[in-house]
Design a protein around this motif. Structure first.
Motif, mmCIF file in Angstrom:
data_model
loop_
_atom_site.group_PDB
_atom_site.id
_atom_site.type_symbol
_atom_site.label_atom_id
_atom_site.label_comp_id
_atom_site.label_asym_id
_atom_site.label_seq_id
_atom_site.Cartn_x
_atom_site.Cartn_y
_atom_site.Cartn_z
ATOM 1 N N PRO A 95 7.513 -1.334 -1.522
ATOM 2 C CA PRO A 95 7.139 -2.235 -2.623
ATOM 3 C C PRO A 95 5.841 -2.975 -2.307
ATOM 4 N N THR A 96 4.940 -3.019 -3.283
ATOM 5 C CA THR A 96 3.627 -3.620 -3.060
ATOM 6 C C THR A 96 3.419 -4.936 -3.791
ATOM 7 N N GLY A 97 4.407 -5.352 -4.585
ATOM 8 C CA GLY A 97 4.234 -6.583 -5.337
ATOM 9 C C GLY A 97 3.290 -6.385 -6.506
ATOM 10 N N GLU A 98 2.939 -7.469 -7.164
ATOM 11 C CA GLU A 98 2.115 -7.391 -8.367
ATOM 12 C C GLU A 98 0.670 -7.800 -8.128
ATOM 13 N N THR A 99 0.359 -8.318 -6.958
ATOM 14 C CA THR A 99 -1.001 -8.759 -6.675
ATOM 15 C C THR A 99 -1.847 -7.578 -6.218
ATOM 16 N N PRO A 100 -2.930 -7.270 -6.930
ATOM 17 C CA PRO A 100 -3.765 -6.145 -6.501
ATOM 18 C C PRO A 100 -4.488 -6.467 -5.197
ATOM 19 N N GLU A 134 7.841 -6.867 1.225
ATOM 20 C CA GLU A 134 7.847 -8.272 0.824
ATOM 21 C C GLU A 134 7.050 -9.154 1.775
ATOM 22 N N ALA A 183 2.902 -6.594 0.473
ATOM 23 C CA ALA A 183 2.565 -7.283 -0.775
ATOM 24 C C ALA A 183 1.563 -8.416 -0.556
ATOM 25 N N GLY A 201 -1.823 -6.852 0.438
ATOM 26 C CA GLY A 201 -2.456 -6.058 -0.600
ATOM 27 C C GLY A 201 -2.860 -4.692 -0.083
ATOM 28 N N ALA A 215 -0.141 2.480 -2.927
ATOM 29 C CA ALA A 215 1.187 2.155 -2.407
ATOM 30 C C ALA A 215 1.524 3.059 -1.226
#
Length: 395
Positions: free
Chosen positions: A62-67, A247, A251, A254, A258
């Motif tokens: 999982p990479t999260g939502e922050t580019p 997490e 993430a 960045g 992915a």
């Protein structure tokens, strides 16, 4: 006679049918085993190292939502004399160089691109060590001197009974494990077949029973130690390494693409060498360590852990590299100079004092040769010193 022949033919037909059914039923497993057996073939190794998901089970991190924040461009570095010969001799596939956090050089060779998710091999161990530092600071683990069986009861009565977390981090477990990649019957290759066939890595680790010395006595590189560290982290937190890595590190740091982990048949990450990411993203991780665990104003990995893990603490010999918590230091290390390393010439070189990070991937069959390793470090230092000269206006 005709009756006997008839029954023979029927029996043969039934056998062929059974083999066909078995082949279809086990097609994926057989395909993965064949892929593993050809993983290091000279005509396939470059493509294989960029597409490990074709040979093994895998799971995205999982990479999260922050580019990912772009690596700012810096003044382009002029490669040192003989660099092209080095690239050819060492079978380099990619290189990314950062100076003070800016991208000053990158190159991709043998058909690779910036988009390739390259296998890290044992650089993945440095990532897992970083995660351990986060978990320790949060109190999920009380002490590095806790026995691993406190968190992983499955390991009781096996080779790891009596081993502490510190022993695992320093690779002083005393566990017998043959890492000869050229011997198909070695432990490391048996482990690879377990992974390819979708077996259970936890069971493989628990099945090890032999030791060659008492824990904490001698240093010996034992890759399965890192799987045990992953078991400890999972046991302490009740969460998967894939979710925790995403997490806690991926993430907030960045990434441009992915990354993914190779996994066993139960979805457990192959933490000792199964991380796949872009070369730029390996450099990002190195830059975060150069900054003592900080990135974009956030402390991702505890500062004290960065320093402790990249300081020699394992009882390596005078003729060996220094070793911390899954990081290497050259025999004649400069101040705050350390590396992550993986088989076939993967490097993540960091020189904090001079502000340089070099991420390099390769398919170098001579990666174990001591002189080759010395030449690699010499080139990293030449590039580092050249960048220092550029900064001082000497070029």
């Amino acid at each position: 006679m005709r009756i006997a022949l008839k029954w023979i033919l029927r029996g043969f037909g039934a056998l062929v049918l059974a083999l066909l059914v078995l082949g279809i039923w086990k097609r994926e497993e057989l395909t993965r085993v064949l892929a593993v057996n050809s993983l290091f073939l000279p005509d396939r190794i470059v493509a294989n190292f960029s597409h490990m998901d074709r040979a093994f089970l895998n799971t995205p991190i999982p990479t999260g939502e922050t580019p990912a924040s772009l690596l700012p461009p810096g003044a382009r570095m002029m490669p040192p004399a003989g660099f092209d010969r080095f690239v050819a001799a060492r079978n380099i596939t990619s290189i990314v160089v950062l100076k003070d956090g800016a991208l000053v050089f990158e190159g991709y060779y043998q058909g690779t691109t910036a988009e390739d998710l390259r296998i890290s091999w044992s650089i993945a161990k440095s990532y897992l060590s970083a995660l351990m530092g986060i978990i320790l600071e949060r109190g999920d683990i009380a002490s590095l001197d806790d026995p691993v069986i406190d968190y992983v009861p499955l390991l009781r009565s096996g080779a790891y009974d009596g081993v502490t977390i510190r022993h695992v981090l320093n690779m002083t477990t005393g566990v017998t494990f043959d890492e000869d990649y050229l011997d198909k019957s070695s432990d490391i290759n048996r482990m690879g077949r377990v992974l390819a066939l979708g077996g259970k890595m936890d069971a493989f680790a628990a099945g090890l029973t032999e030791t060659f010395t008492d824990p904490g006595t001698d240093w010996q590189y034992v890759s399965i130690d890192m799987h045990v560290l992953g078991m400890v982290i999972r046991g302490a937190t009740g969460r998967s390494i894939i979710d925790l890595m995403g997490e806690e590190i991926i993430a907030p740091l960045g990434v441009e693409r992915a990354p993914y982990y190779l996994t066993d048949g139960t979805g457990v990450a192959f933490v000792l060498g199964g991380l796949n990411a872009t070369t730029r993203d390996y450099a990002r991780f190195g830059q975060m360590f150069l900054q003592h665990g900080a990135w974009n104003g956030q402390q991702i990995v505890p500062r004290d852990w960065v320093i402790a893990s990249t300081t020699p603490s394992a009882p390596t010999g005078a003729d060996q590299y220094g070793y911390g918590y899954q990081w290497w230091m050259p025999r004649d290390a400069r101040p705050r100079e350390y590396m992550g390393r993986g088989i076939y010439g993967q490097y993540l070189y960091i020189n904090e004092v001079q502000g340089v990070v070099i991420a390099l991937t390769a398919v170098d069959g001579e990666f174990r040769d001591a002189e080759v390793q010395r030449q690699n470090i010499a080139l990293f230092r030449e590039m580092t010193d050249g960048l220092q000269g550029d900064a001082n206006g000497e070029r």
